[in-house]
Motif scaffolding. Structure first.
Motif, mmCIF file in Angstrom:
data_model
loop_
_atom_site.group_PDB
_atom_site.id
_atom_site.type_symbol
_atom_site.label_atom_id
_atom_site.label_comp_id
_atom_site.label_asym_id
_atom_site.label_seq_id
_atom_site.Cartn_x
_atom_site.Cartn_y
_atom_site.Cartn_z
ATOM 1 N N MET A 1 2.479 5.425 3.631
ATOM 2 C CA MET A 1 2.650 6.251 2.441
ATOM 3 C C MET A 1 3.799 5.700 1.598
ATOM 4 O O MET A 1 4.833 5.295 2.147
ATOM 5 C CB MET A 1 2.940 7.700 2.847
ATOM 6 C CG MET A 1 3.045 8.651 1.672
ATOM 7 S SD MET A 1 3.180 10.365 2.186
ATOM 8 C CE MET A 1 1.546 10.645 2.826
ATOM 9 N N ASP A 2 3.618 5.672 0.300
ATOM 10 C CA ASP A 2 4.628 5.134 -0.605
ATOM 11 C C ASP A 2 5.593 6.246 -1.014
ATOM 12 O O ASP A 2 5.264 7.085 -1.847
ATOM 13 C CB ASP A 2 3.943 4.534 -1.830
ATOM 14 C CG ASP A 2 4.931 3.829 -2.752
ATOM 15 O OD1 ASP A 2 6.128 3.778 -2.399
ATOM 16 O OD2 ASP A 2 4.511 3.357 -3.824
ATOM 17 N N ASP A 3 6.810 6.224 -0.424
ATOM 18 C CA ASP A 3 7.773 7.279 -0.737
ATOM 19 C C ASP A 3 8.376 7.122 -2.130
ATOM 20 O O ASP A 3 8.986 8.048 -2.663
ATOM 21 C CB ASP A 3 8.885 7.332 0.315
ATOM 22 C CG ASP A 3 9.650 6.030 0.439
ATOM 23 O OD1 ASP A 3 9.235 5.026 -0.174
ATOM 24 O OD2 ASP A 3 10.675 6.012 1.153
ATOM 25 N N LEU A 4 8.205 5.944 -2.736
ATOM 26 C CA LEU A 4 8.759 5.728 -4.078
ATOM 27 C C LEU A 4 7.950 6.427 -5.163
ATOM 28 O O LEU A 4 8.372 6.470 -6.315
ATOM 29 C CB LEU A 4 8.856 4.224 -4.363
ATOM 30 C CG LEU A 4 9.826 3.459 -3.445
ATOM 31 C CD1 LEU A 4 9.879 1.994 -3.830
ATOM 32 C CD2 LEU A 4 11.221 4.077 -3.493
ATOM 33 N N LYS A 5 6.806 6.983 -4.792
ATOM 34 C CA LYS A 5 6.073 7.844 -5.734
ATOM 35 C C LYS A 5 6.758 9.189 -5.883
ATOM 36 O O LYS A 5 6.551 9.904 -6.860
ATOM 37 C CB LYS A 5 4.632 8.059 -5.233
ATOM 38 C CG LYS A 5 3.750 6.832 -5.319
ATOM 39 C CD LYS A 5 2.351 7.165 -4.827
ATOM 40 C CE LYS A 5 1.441 5.941 -4.908
ATOM 41 N NZ LYS A 5 0.067 6.245 -4.402
ATOM 42 N N HIS A 6 7.566 9.538 -4.899
ATOM 43 C CA HIS A 6 8.216 10.845 -4.871
ATOM 44 C C HIS A 6 9.728 10.768 -5.101
ATOM 45 O O HIS A 6 10.383 11.803 -5.260
ATOM 46 C CB HIS A 6 7.966 11.539 -3.529
ATOM 47 C CG HIS A 6 6.513 11.681 -3.205
ATOM 48 N ND1 HIS A 6 5.761 12.774 -3.583
ATOM 49 C CD2 HIS A 6 5.660 10.856 -2.517
ATOM 50 C CE1 HIS A 6 4.525 12.629 -3.158
ATOM 51 N NE2 HIS A 6 4.435 11.484 -2.507
ATOM 52 N N GLY A 7 10.286 9.558 -5.058
ATOM 53 C CA GLY A 7 11.732 9.435 -5.197
ATOM 54 C C GLY A 7 12.147 8.011 -5.458
ATOM 55 O O GLY A 7 11.314 7.132 -5.738
ATOM 56 N N THR A 8 13.455 7.763 -5.367
ATOM 57 C CA THR A 8 13.999 6.430 -5.621
ATOM 58 C C THR A 8 14.852 5.987 -4.431
ATOM 59 O O THR A 8 15.364 6.823 -3.681
ATOM 60 C CB THR A 8 14.880 6.429 -6.882
ATOM 61 O OG1 THR A 8 15.928 7.400 -6.728
ATOM 62 C CG2 THR A 8 14.068 6.766 -8.119
ATOM 63 N N ARG A 9 15.005 4.669 -4.263
ATOM 64 C CA ARG A 9 15.854 4.134 -3.207
ATOM 65 C C ARG A 9 16.879 3.191 -3.830
ATOM 66 O O ARG A 9 16.528 2.329 -4.626
ATOM 67 C CB ARG A 9 15.006 3.403 -2.162
ATOM 68 C CG ARG A 9 15.840 2.858 -1.000
ATOM 69 C CD ARG A 9 14.992 2.285 0.127
ATOM 70 N NE ARG A 9 14.350 3.357 0.880
ATOM 71 C CZ ARG A 9 13.068 3.662 0.799
ATOM 72 N NH1 ARG A 9 12.261 2.986 0.005
ATOM 73 N NH2 ARG A 9 12.558 4.649 1.507
ATOM 74 N N ASN A 10 18.151 3.394 -3.468
ATOM 75 C CA ASN A 10 19.189 2.541 -4.036
ATOM 76 C C ASN A 10 19.354 1.252 -3.220
ATOM 77 O O ASN A 10 18.628 1.018 -2.246
ATOM 78 C CB ASN A 10 20.516 3.296 -4.167
ATOM 79 C CG ASN A 10 21.076 3.737 -2.807
ATOM 80 O OD1 ASN A 10 20.732 3.192 -1.754
ATOM 81 N ND2 ASN A 10 21.932 4.748 -2.823
ATOM 82 N N LYS A 11 20.326 0.432 -3.591
ATOM 83 C CA LYS A 11 20.516 -0.870 -2.944
ATOM 84 C C LYS A 11 20.894 -0.740 -1.473
ATOM 85 O O LYS A 11 20.654 -1.634 -0.671
ATOM 86 C CB LYS A 11 21.586 -1.662 -3.691
ATOM 87 C CG LYS A 11 21.153 -2.096 -5.086
ATOM 88 C CD LYS A 11 22.269 -2.843 -5.794
ATOM 89 C CE LYS A 11 21.829 -3.247 -7.199
ATOM 90 N NZ LYS A 11 22.918 -3.959 -7.928
#
Length: 344
Positions: A1-11
């Motif tokens: 599942m692509d969690d970046l559809k629901h949020g963002t991830r930093n460095k």
């Protein structure tokens, strides 16, 4: 599942949801009927139904007879401790195994990209967060939980707590059962603010906050004094017209219900496209920033008392503004004190 559809991830690998945390619409004014109706199923499913069902199961298969509970005994107290310990091991262990040991969803939806086992710290017993958290859970957490459970059941059996039956008072008990989460929220907020005072934080609550990056076993990793205050939520049922099953629900809401807030993930994947929301972000922000979100997001107590952080840039700006104001006040007090000393 692509969690970046629901949020963002930093460095650093930390994930945050797109949407800020919102309070339950039940306490938003003016009230919005559509929003409340849409929210109602979330009030029950999945967590509250699980905790209520576990209370019913305890009453049916675990709790001794009323005659037995009239006399305090090591026998039935030890039995309850054993059952509580096994249930905690299975429930907490399931989340630990799925998310942290086997890492079945890697770091998808994980607020802090790192896993606690990756770092050693002298803040923990044996320098290991999990070892420390597990020992504190079973040595103190389950012990205090069981002691309060035994005391409350003894009080019911001897007529010291108001015991209504579901046959005679169905509506009263239905209302009390419905407000169990609200009672917990109010109690948790008050206790939480108390143990964040300087002295109690240093000697009591700092134990829990050692887990800056919380995981399932962090849920009940507390100082014994905090355990007593936390599980004291059951004592409301010494006054409320209630029932032992609802009192057990109140205890289970505290004991098993600590998991969602500390699981460390926003969503738990249960299939390729299915997830369960943990609703943990508000409390994760408390572990991250310490002085925000003393309650959860059910009753807007933090909003009313000015300590709310919804995870947005605006929430962060408001938090920083509070910090600046406090620093300015402290600096002004120090300056006044120095001026008085110089005048003397």
């Amino acid at each position: 599942m692509d969690d970046l559809k629901h949020g963002t991830r930093n460095k650093r690998g930390d994930w945050a949801p797109h949407k800020p945390v919102e309070y339950a619409p039940l306490f938003v004014f003016p009230m919005r009927a559509k929003a409340i109706l849409k929210w109602v199923p979330h009030y029950f499913f999945p967590w509250n139904v699980i905790f209520a069902a576990s209370a019913v199961a305890y009453w049916a298969w675990v709790i001794p007879s009323t005659e037995t509970m009239q006399t305090l005994s090591i026998g039935w107290a030890a039995w309850l401790y054993a059952v509580n310990a096994v249930c905690v091991l299975l429930f907490y262990g399931a989340f630990e195994m799925h998310l942290y040991a086997l890492k079945r969803q890697a770091n998808r939806f994980k607020y802090n990209g790192k896993f606690p086992a990756e770092n050693k710290s002298k803040a923990f017993w044996f320098e290991r967060q999990n070892v420390d958290n597990i020992l504190r859970t079973f040595l103190s957490g389950v012990t205090v939980w069981t002691a309060i459970e035994v005391g409350m059941l003894w009080a019911y059996a001897n007529g010291y707590a108001p015991w209504l039956t579901f046959t005679d008072s169905p509506w009263t008990l239905a209302i009390v059962a419905l407000v169990v989460p609200i009672i917990h929220e109010f109690h948790f907020f008050c206790v939480h603010r108390l143990i964040h005072t300087r002295l109690l934080y240093r000697w009591v609550h700092s134990v829990h906050h050692n887990s800056v990056n919380p995981s399932p076993w962090s849920s009940l990793s507390m100082h014994p004094v905090e355990h007593l205050l936390y599980f004291g939520t059951a004592f409301y049922h010494l006054i409320l017209p209630s029932n032992p099953i609802i009192m057990l629900y109140q205890l289970h809401y505290a004991g098993f219900g600590a998991i969602p807030g500390h699981v460390g993930f926003d969503k738990v994947e249960i299939g390729e496209e299915k997830t369960i929301d943990s609703h943990a972000y508000a409390h994760y922000l408390h572990h991250k920033y310490f002085e925000v979100n003393y309650g959860d997001a059910l009753v807007p107590l933090d909003k009313w008392f000015g300590t709310w952080h919804d995870g947005s840039a605006e929430g962060d700006a408001q938090m920083q503004a509070r910090y600046r104001k406090r620093k300015e006040k402290l600096a002004a007090r120090k300056k006044d004190g120095e001026a008085r000393e110089a005048a003397e």
